[in-house]
Write a protein that holds these residues in place. Sequence first.
Motif: not given
Length: 234
Positions: A77-89
Amino acid sequence: MTDTCPRSRVLIVDDDRELATMLAERLSQEGWLVEAAHTGSEGSRAISRCLPDVVLLDVMLPDATGWDLCRRWRTQHPALGLLMLTARADPMERVLGLEIGADDYLSKPFELRELVARLRALLRRQASGRDDVAVLRYGSLSIDLLKREVRADTQAMALTTTEFKLLVALARVPGRPLAREELNEAIQPGRYKPLDRTVDVQVARLRRKLRAATPGTDWIDTVRGEGYVFVARG
């Protein structure tokens, strides 16, 4: 996205059920339709039922990694917005997330106001992309904004997500120099800013790939004291 799917649909994929519930309640207050999944498999099924506008994707899930899901969903899905969340910095994780297809990246713990602001910005960029010309064409070079695909003549180019974002930012305003700060914003909106040298390296890689795909043609010039400019070739 089909007509039966509401606009501004947000899918949360996070195995922390308490956090996912809290986020769903807060994001629903923005008027968005929010759904939560707690495994990669649940997330995939939710996307198959009704493609969301944006996915909030946790890096660590019980049955998959966010990296693998990001790659797969970006390809499907090329147009899909993806915002990643992580506990690591770890800054390298941030770079990896952006390189494999994430639009944005946020480290836990985060301020809810910042998350909402980033989601709003991502949704605005998506809306703008839908309203703009779908394909930018300059001579033998074509840039498909929806498919996230670049072709030299008929040959598809292998660009990273970061390289694609840089090229789109420059090609949208041919002839106008963009400062490194503007290019940083195109790569990673928000408070995290890569070093200028990082942008220089990424632009250099993009230039090499463009030259290899279109021998004898330079698409990006350096403007001393200002940044970089895309040179439109008819």
